[in-house]
Design a protein around this motif. Structure first.
Motif, short mmCIF file in Angstrom:
data_model
loop_
_atom_site.label_atom_id
_atom_site.label_comp_id
_atom_site.label_asym_id
_atom_site.label_seq_id
_atom_site.Cartn_x
_atom_site.Cartn_y
_atom_site.Cartn_z
N ASN A 54 0.85 -1.18 0.00
CA ASN A 54 0.00 0.00 0.00
C ASN A 54 0.89 1.23 0.00
OD1 ASN A 54 -1.71 2.25 1.05
ND2 ASN A 54 -3.22 0.59 0.96
N LEU A 55 0.57 2.17 -0.90
CA LEU A 55 1.40 3.37 -1.03
C LEU A 55 1.49 4.14 0.30
CD1 LEU A 55 0.19 4.82 -4.47
CD2 LEU A 55 2.41 3.74 -3.94
N GLY A 56 0.44 4.04 1.11
CA GLY A 56 0.43 4.82 2.35
C GLY A 56 0.85 4.03 3.58
N ALA A 57 1.43 2.84 3.40
CA ALA A 57 1.71 1.99 4.57
C ALA A 57 2.61 2.71 5.58
CB ALA A 57 2.37 0.68 4.12
N LYS A 75 10.45 1.35 8.03
CA LYS A 75 11.32 2.41 7.52
C LYS A 75 12.49 1.84 6.74
CE LYS A 75 11.04 6.54 10.32
NZ LYS A 75 11.44 7.03 11.62
N ARG A 76 13.00 0.70 7.23
CA ARG A 76 14.21 0.13 6.59
C ARG A 76 13.88 -0.46 5.23
NH1 ARG A 76 17.49 -3.83 10.10
NH2 ARG A 76 19.22 -3.12 8.82
N GLN A 346 7.68 -7.52 22.66
CA GLN A 346 8.62 -7.17 23.77
C GLN A 346 9.82 -8.11 23.77
OE1 GLN A 346 8.15 -4.60 25.53
NE2 GLN A 346 5.95 -4.16 25.47
N ASN A 347 9.59 -9.31 23.22
CA ASN A 347 10.65 -10.33 23.22
C ASN A 347 11.61 -10.16 22.05
OD1 ASN A 347 8.04 -12.69 23.94
ND2 ASN A 347 9.35 -11.68 25.40
N LEU A 348 11.30 -9.25 21.12
CA LEU A 348 12.06 -9.18 19.87
C LEU A 348 12.75 -7.83 19.71
CD1 LEU A 348 9.37 -10.68 17.42
CD2 LEU A 348 11.17 -11.92 18.67
N ASP A 349 13.87 -7.83 18.98
CA ASP A 349 14.55 -6.60 18.64
C ASP A 349 13.86 -6.03 17.39
OD1 ASP A 349 17.66 -5.30 18.73
OD2 ASP A 349 16.56 -5.15 16.84
N SER A 350 13.41 -4.80 17.45
CA SER A 350 12.57 -4.28 16.36
C SER A 350 13.38 -4.02 15.08
CB SER A 350 11.87 -2.98 16.79
OG SER A 350 12.84 -1.98 17.03
N ARG A 351 14.70 -3.95 15.20
CA ARG A 351 15.52 -3.70 14.01
C ARG A 351 15.80 -5.00 13.25
NH1 ARG A 351 18.83 0.04 11.68
NH2 ARG A 351 20.74 -0.86 10.85
N GLN A 380 3.15 -5.89 3.18
CA GLN A 380 4.26 -4.96 3.42
C GLN A 380 4.98 -5.32 4.73
OE1 GLN A 380 5.61 -2.83 1.22
NE2 GLN A 380 7.27 -2.69 2.73
N TRP A 381 4.21 -5.73 5.75
CA TRP A 381 4.85 -6.15 7.00
C TRP A 381 5.71 -7.39 6.76
CZ3 TRP A 381 7.07 -5.06 11.17
CH2 TRP A 381 7.36 -6.04 12.12
N ALA A 382 5.19 -8.33 5.96
CA ALA A 382 5.96 -9.55 5.67
C ALA A 382 7.27 -9.18 4.96
CB ALA A 382 5.14 -10.51 4.81
N TRP A 383 7.18 -8.29 3.94
CA TRP A 383 8.42 -7.89 3.22
C TRP A 383 9.38 -7.18 4.17
CZ3 TRP A 383 6.60 -10.85 -0.11
CH2 TRP A 383 5.47 -10.63 -0.89
N SER A 384 8.87 -6.20 4.95
CA SER A 384 9.74 -5.37 5.79
C SER A 384 10.38 -6.18 6.91
CB SER A 384 8.94 -4.20 6.40
OG SER A 384 8.45 -3.36 5.37
N SER A 385 9.58 -7.01 7.58
CA SER A 385 10.15 -7.79 8.69
C SER A 385 11.09 -8.87 8.14
CB SER A 385 9.05 -8.41 9.56
OG SER A 385 8.20 -9.25 8.80
N GLY A 386 10.71 -9.46 6.99
CA GLY A 386 11.56 -10.48 6.38
C GLY A 386 12.88 -9.88 5.93
N TRP A 387 12.82 -8.72 5.32
CA TRP A 387 14.05 -8.05 4.85
C TRP A 387 14.94 -7.73 6.05
CZ3 TRP A 387 16.77 -3.63 5.66
CH2 TRP A 387 17.69 -3.25 4.68
N SER A 388 14.35 -7.19 7.12
CA SER A 388 15.14 -6.79 8.30
C SER A 388 15.86 -7.99 8.90
CB SER A 388 14.23 -6.14 9.35
OG SER A 388 13.66 -4.98 8.81
N ALA A 389 15.14 -9.11 9.05
CA ALA A 389 15.77 -10.31 9.61
C ALA A 389 16.86 -10.82 8.65
CB ALA A 389 14.73 -11.40 9.85
N GLY A 390 16.61 -10.67 7.35
CA GLY A 390 17.57 -11.14 6.35
C GLY A 390 18.91 -10.41 6.42
#
Ligand code: FDA
Length: 393
Positions: A54-57, A75-76, A346-351, A380-390
């Protein structure tokens, strides 16, 4: 026993994105998927066209016990980053409405893109493979299944939530989290149709198939304005799916079918213009005929427009623009697009999405307590969180 730097459990949106990124960094990556095809939810998403972002995510479009958790990953790796990837693969797309981006062609183009990228960077995909147990030995994870055993420095859990069990959804991700002492925010079906009580169903069942565009649905302070759809069991449509994520059992929702219309003034005018008109006829200039009929019947309104007092017109107006319902429940995981709740952030590092107390263990995508609105936000959450963990696994 085969050894990999990174083992990802689940070849869905998040798992494949993570695998691409980790492999791109030179890590040896294995993706284990118990289904017989990767990205099955991507394939059926968005009516077969995949509403891939979504363009506005932004953080405001997500529910979580910690609403700030998603900020860093979003953001990342942004919607623009994913659009760039889609364009590199020559996939044509369009904006449908409200910033929602869909493939012009087919959702399988997105699956193919991800599989191609995994291959290009050397990530290995094993389909139809079950894992029975996960253990930690020294600084490694040992995964054991009926057909093999794998060793990994980093374990990425990308098993998704409980929605649509017939497509292979399992609670395995939550089991792994619990095994390693992580808390789970009680999972619940979200983006899901709401059901009527038997009493309401009796009078409203004939409306199945009727839809109203631009209705406003409110639950507490949350409000969405999109279409609603009457079903054989209750209410669906985008506005209902959106509000379902915020609704809790026993709460009331308020539906305004014509939020932009002064229904009272319109009915008064209709009464002045033609007093002999039936109320349902007057109302059907504003609403679908069957719905107009049902509103009038449910309010036990008889006679002609000329017979109706201002008070009766106000009753009709309230039935149309302030319809209060306490849904009996939801259709559950069988039809829910997503699962809200999940691994406590709370259990996870957000970066990095890494478990704070278990180095090398990562959780991404829907298994985490981050749930997007309807409209491309979950991918978008799947892409962003997946990319960050990657970048870290
Ligand atoms: P996802 O569920 O995609 O992947 C998890 C993978 O893990 C699956 O392949 C599963 O088989 C596998 N798995 C589970 N247990 C396992 C185990 N024990 N061992 C091995 N593998 C295991 N979102 C959006 O943004 N736009 C849209 O258009 C849509 N449309 C849509 C339609 C429908 C019908 C549904 C059900 C959902 C959507 N969604 C959506 C939501 C979106 O599909 C969802 O948020 C993402 O797929 C989540 O991605 P994940 O990778 O986290 O899980």
């Amino acid at each position: 026993m085969d050894s990999f730097d990174v083992v990802v459990i689940g070849a869905g949106a998040a798992g494949m994105m993570c695998a691409i990124e980790a492999a791109r960094r030179g890590r040896s990556v294995l993706v284990i998927e118990h289904g017989f095809a990767p990205g099955e939810k991507i394939r059926i998403s968005g009516g077969g066209r995949c509403n891939f972002t979504n363009l506005g995510a932004g953080p405001a479009n997500y529910l979580s016990e910690n609403p700030r958790f998603c900020i860093s990953a979003l953001k990342r790796y942004t919607q623009r980053d994913f659009i760039a990837m889609v364009e590199r693969h020559g996939i044509a797309w369009h904006e449908k409405t409200l910033g929602q981006l869909f493939c012009d062609g087919s959702a399988t183009q997105i699956v193919d893109m991800l599989v191609t990228e995994m291959k290009r960077h050397g990530a290995v995909l094993r389909l139809g493979t079950k894992i029975d147990t996960v253990e930690r030995r020294d600084a490694e994870f040992i995964l054991t299944g009926p057909v093999g055993q794998w060793r990994a420095q980093s374990l990425v859990v990308a098993c998704g939530g409980l929605s649509i069990p017939k497509m292979g959804a399992t609670g395995f991700g939550y089991d792994i989290a619990r095994q390693f002492g992580l808390r789970i925010v009680q999972p619940r079906p979200a983006l899901v149709p709401l059901t009527f009580t038997p009493e309401m169903l009796e009078s409203l069942k004939p409306l199945a198939g009727v839809s109203v565009d631009g209705a406003a649905v409110r639950c507490g302070k949350t409000r969405f304005q999109e279409a609603i759809l009457f079903t054989h069991r209750g209410l669906s449509g985008p506005a209902i799916l959106q509000i379902s994520s915020f609704w809790r059992g026993g709460e009331e929702i308020a539906v305004s079918m014509l939020p932009q219309t002064d229904v009272y003034a319109t009915l008064r005018q209709a009464r002045a213009d033609n007093g002999r008109q039936a109320p349902q006829t007057a109302l059907s200039t504003l609403l679908p005929k069957r719905l107009a009929q049902a509103v009038v019947e449910r309010q036990a309104i008889t006679g002609t427009m000329g017979d109706l007092s201002d008070k009766r017109l106000r009753t009709i107006e309230a039935a149309v623009n302030d319809w209060r319902i306490v849904p009996a429940g939801t259709e559950g995981y069988r039809t829910a697009e997503v699962t809200a709740g999940g691994v406590d952030t709370q259990n996870l590092d957000s970066r990095t999405m890494q478990a704070r107390d278990v180095p090398g263990l990562f959780f991404i995508g829907e298994v985490v307590d981050v749930t997007g609105w309807l409209g491309g936000y979950n991918f978008q959450w799947a892409w962003s969180s997946g990319w960050s963990a990657g970048q870290a696994a």
